[in-house]
Scaffold this motif. Sequence first.
Motif, PDB file in Angstrom:
ATOM      1  N   PRO A 101       0.841  -1.208   0.000  1.00 12.27           N
ATOM      2  CA  PRO A 101       0.000   0.000   0.000  1.00 12.27           C
ATOM      3  C   PRO A 101       0.876   1.259   0.000  1.00 12.27           C
ATOM      4  O   PRO A 101       1.839   1.353   0.758  1.00 12.27           O
ATOM      5  CB  PRO A 101      -0.782  -0.123   1.314  1.00 12.27           C
ATOM      6  N   LYS A 102       0.528   2.184  -0.856  1.00 11.71           N
ATOM      7  CA  LYS A 102       1.249   3.448  -0.871  1.00 11.71           C
ATOM      8  C   LYS A 102       0.850   4.279   0.344  1.00 11.71           C
ATOM      9  O   LYS A 102      -0.299   4.256   0.781  1.00 11.71           O
ATOM     10  CB  LYS A 102       0.948   4.231  -2.149  1.00 11.71           C
ATOM     11  N   ILE A 103       1.827   5.018   0.891  1.00 12.17           N
ATOM     12  CA  ILE A 103       1.556   5.840   2.064  1.00 12.17           C
ATOM     13  C   ILE A 103       1.843   7.309   1.776  1.00 12.17           C
ATOM     14  O   ILE A 103       2.528   7.650   0.819  1.00 12.17           O
ATOM     15  CB  ILE A 103       2.400   5.395   3.276  1.00 12.17           C
ATOM     16  N   THR A 104       1.323   8.150   2.647  1.00 10.28           N
ATOM     17  CA  THR A 104       1.629   9.574   2.608  1.00 10.28           C
ATOM     18  C   THR A 104       2.881   9.824   3.440  1.00 10.28           C
ATOM     19  O   THR A 104       3.423   8.924   4.079  1.00 10.28           O
ATOM     20  CB  THR A 104       0.485  10.405   3.205  1.00 10.28           C
ATOM     21  N   LYS A 105       3.320  11.066   3.486  1.00  6.96           N
ATOM     22  CA  LYS A 105       4.464  11.411   4.319  1.00  6.96           C
ATOM     23  C   LYS A 105       4.149  11.200   5.796  1.00  6.96           C
ATOM     24  O   LYS A 105       5.053  11.049   6.619  1.00  6.96           O
ATOM     25  CB  LYS A 105       4.874  12.865   4.061  1.00  6.96           C
ATOM     26  N   ALA A 122       2.631   8.574   6.869  1.00  8.24           N
ATOM     27  CA  ALA A 122       2.510   7.120   7.019  1.00  8.24           C
ATOM     28  C   ALA A 122       1.079   6.625   6.893  1.00  8.24           C
ATOM     29  O   ALA A 122       0.795   5.458   7.205  1.00  8.24           O
ATOM     30  CB  ALA A 122       3.125   6.633   8.334  1.00  8.24           C
ATOM     31  N   GLU A 123       0.169   7.461   6.411  1.00  6.14           N
ATOM     32  CA  GLU A 123      -1.220   7.049   6.208  1.00  6.14           C
ATOM     33  C   GLU A 123      -1.317   6.227   4.924  1.00  6.14           C
ATOM     34  O   GLU A 123      -0.775   6.609   3.892  1.00  6.14           O
ATOM     35  CB  GLU A 123      -2.130   8.275   6.065  1.00  6.14           C
ATOM     36  N   MET A 124      -2.007   5.093   4.994  1.00  2.00           N
ATOM     37  CA  MET A 124      -2.245   4.333   3.773  1.00  2.00           C
ATOM     38  C   MET A 124      -3.262   5.053   2.906  1.00  2.00           C
ATOM     39  O   MET A 124      -4.241   5.607   3.402  1.00  2.00           O
ATOM     40  CB  MET A 124      -2.754   2.932   4.106  1.00  2.00           C
ATOM     41  N   LEU A 125      -3.013   5.043   1.595  1.00  2.00           N
ATOM     42  CA  LEU A 125      -3.910   5.680   0.647  1.00  2.00           C
ATOM     43  C   LEU A 125      -4.823   4.641   0.009  1.00  2.00           C
ATOM     44  O   LEU A 125      -4.410   3.501  -0.251  1.00  2.00           O
ATOM     45  CB  LEU A 125      -3.113   6.383  -0.454  1.00  2.00           C
ATOM     46  N   ASN A 126      -6.066   5.050  -0.259  1.00  2.00           N
ATOM     47  CA  ASN A 126      -6.954   4.159  -1.012  1.00  2.00           C
ATOM     48  C   ASN A 126      -6.774   4.398  -2.505  1.00  2.00           C
ATOM     49  O   ASN A 126      -5.946   5.212  -2.932  1.00  2.00           O
ATOM     50  CB  ASN A 126      -8.408   4.317  -0.563  1.00  2.00           C
ATOM     51  N   THR A 127      -7.536   3.687  -3.311  1.00  2.00           N
ATOM     52  CA  THR A 127      -7.364   3.775  -4.766  1.00  2.00           C
ATOM     53  C   THR A 127      -7.754   5.141  -5.319  1.00  2.00           C
ATOM     54  O   THR A 127      -7.446   5.450  -6.472  1.00  2.00           O
ATOM     55  CB  THR A 127      -8.188   2.688  -5.467  1.00  2.00           C
ATOM     56  N   PRO A 138      -6.322   9.329   2.150  1.00  2.00           N
ATOM     57  CA  PRO A 138      -5.885   8.566   3.322  1.00  2.00           C
ATOM     58  C   PRO A 138      -7.016   7.716   3.893  1.00  2.00           C
ATOM     59  O   PRO A 138      -8.169   8.160   3.963  1.00  2.00           O
ATOM     60  CB  PRO A 138      -5.450   9.650   4.314  1.00  2.00           C
ATOM     61  N   ILE A 139      -6.691   6.511   4.289  1.00  2.00           N
ATOM     62  CA  ILE A 139      -7.654   5.621   4.942  1.00  2.00           C
ATOM     63  C   ILE A 139      -7.612   5.926   6.430  1.00  2.00           C
ATOM     64  O   ILE A 139      -6.583   5.699   7.079  1.00  2.00           O
ATOM     65  CB  ILE A 139      -7.305   4.143   4.685  1.00  2.00           C
ATOM     66  N   PRO A 140      -8.674   6.439   7.013  1.00  2.00           N
ATOM     67  CA  PRO A 140      -8.639   6.860   8.416  1.00  2.00           C
ATOM     68  C   PRO A 140      -8.244   5.718   9.357  1.00  2.00           C
ATOM     69  O   PRO A 140      -8.820   4.633   9.323  1.00  2.00           O
ATOM     70  CB  PRO A 140     -10.072   7.317   8.691  1.00  2.00           C
ATOM     71  N   GLY A 141      -7.242   5.985  10.163  1.00  6.38           N
ATOM     72  CA  GLY A 141      -6.842   5.022  11.179  1.00  6.38           C
ATOM     73  C   GLY A 141      -5.954   3.896  10.698  1.00  6.38           C
ATOM     74  O   GLY A 141      -5.628   2.996  11.481  1.00  6.38           O
ATOM     75  N   LEU A 142      -5.527   3.911   9.445  1.00  2.78           N
ATOM     76  CA  LEU A 142      -4.697   2.824   8.921  1.00  2.78           C
ATOM     77  C   LEU A 142      -3.356   3.376   8.451  1.00  2.78           C
ATOM     78  O   LEU A 142      -3.298   4.222   7.547  1.00  2.78           O
ATOM     79  CB  LEU A 142      -5.415   2.117   7.768  1.00  2.78           C
TER      80      LEU A 142
END
Length: 494
Positions: A433-437, A439-444, A448-452
Amino acid sequence: MNKLSRRSLVKTSLSAMLATGIVSTARAADSADNEGSEKVYDVVIIGCGCAGMAAAIEAKKAGASPVILEKMSRPSGNTIYSGGIINATNTYVQKQQGVKDTLEDFYNDMMKVSLGRGDAELTRMYVEKSGEQIQWLTDVCGVKFRPLENEVWPMLQRGHVVDGPMNPHGAQLSKHMLDTVKKLDIPVMFNTKVIEITSDPILRATGVKAVVDDEELVTIVAKGGVIVATGGFHANKEMIARYMGGNTAWMPIRGSTCLTGENISLTQKFNPMYVNMDQFHGGPIHGPTRANPSIMVNYGLLVKYDGTRFIDEVETYVRVAKSMPILIPDNKAFIIIDDQVTGISTVQDRIKRYQRAKAQYFTANTIEELAQKAGLPVETLVKVVNEYNQAVKAGKAAELTPPNTLENPRLIEKAPFYAFPFMGGMTATFGGPKITKKAEMLNTEGKPIPGLYGAGNAIGGLLYDDYIGGSQLCAALIWGRVAGVEAAARAKKA
C-alpha cells in the motif's frame, strides 16, 4: 464470548522469554488479571520488527498506550536477518569522521538506483530525515555504530553498521530496540496472529481481531489507529508467482521465512492503492546454508560455473542477484577474491558469515589450484583472471566483456585466493500500500484511509528496481516513528 485465558497469556509470555538471544526482554501484553474478550489501546501495531518497535516507542513517548502483536514466538522478520546497515547522510558519525556528503547528492543517488521511479516526495523525506534516525537510535535505544567504510557507489560512506557482539548486526539492532520497548513498559504479545483489521461501516480502521496460540480469539480496539508493520510477501510463493512470475518464486529466500503478505491480505477490504507489486529486493545467498555475502560481490570477480564472468562488478548486490536467474539458468556463480581485501571489515564480516553457517568455500595459493578445488575449468578461470588483471593494470577494465566499470577495480593477484559459491536470492518485496508522508495508507482514490498506517517493508512506493544498501531499515525507522506519532495524536482526538 471467547476470553483470553490465564494459560494463554502465560504461554505467550513464556514463549517470548524462552526464545533465544534477542527476545529475552519481551513479555506478554497484559497480566492474566486483566482477562477479557476485548481490550482497548490507543495504538495497535502489527509486527515486532524495526518499524513496529519504532512506532511503539514513539507512540509511548507521545503519551499513548501502544501494543505490539507478533504472530511468531519471537521477532522473526527481516530485521534480525539484516546486516544492521542504516543508509543515511548528514549524521553525527559522518561528522566525526569528516565525511563530506550533501542531501542533494544523496537524493540524486537514491533516485538513480530506483530508475527515477521511486516516489519523489517520499524519497526527499527519506533523505532529509535519514540522519535523524542515527541520532535517535543512539539517544533513545543506546545503539552504537562501527566506523564507516568507504564502499563503492552508491553506498559510499553512508552505510552505518550497528556495533555489538550479535550477528548478523540486525539482530543486535533488534535487541537494542526490544530492550527499549521493555524499559518503556510497552506490551508485546507473541504467538498472536492478526486475522482481521476491523472497521466501521465507512471503512475507518478501528482495531484488530487476533488468534493467540492458535486457539483463542481476542479483539483489540485501537482508539488512534492500526499500524501495519508486517513486512512484505517474499515468503508467499503464491503472491510472488502472481505478481512477479513463477521463475522468481523459485529463488531461494534470504530474509525471514515468515513474511507471507499480511500487508496485502489484511488491508484488501480497505481498497488500498497497491504500488510496485512486481518489484523486490534481491541479494546473493549461499542457498543451502543461507550465508549472505552481500556487498562482497563488489570486491572481486563474479564468474559462472564455466569460469567466465557474467556481469559488471560495479552493479549493486541487488542487481547482481536479480540478474542471475536471467543470465544463468541454474542461478549459481562464484565470488573470486584475493588476500588484498580480506583485511577490510566488510569482507571479514562476510567470510565469518560463511564460517558460522559452515558454508563451503574454497581457498588456494594459486588460481589453478582454486579452480580445481571449486570444480571450475582450470584453463578458463586462469585465462579470465589474467585478462582481467592485465586490463585493470592498463586502465582498460571498462573494455572487457562484460565491462568492469568500478572506479578502482581490485586486482586478483595476491595469495591466498578465495572462491565463494552463491545464488541470487529474494530478500524482501518492494510493493504494498502506498503511504503519505504521515505514514497514512492511501486508497485507490488517493485519499488517506482513516486510522490505517503502514511502515517498513509493508509499504510500497519508496523503492523500485534497486536500492542503496541499508535503505529499508532506515525507511522502517522513519515511517515507523512517524506512524507512532500520528496514531498517538489521533487517539487523543478520539
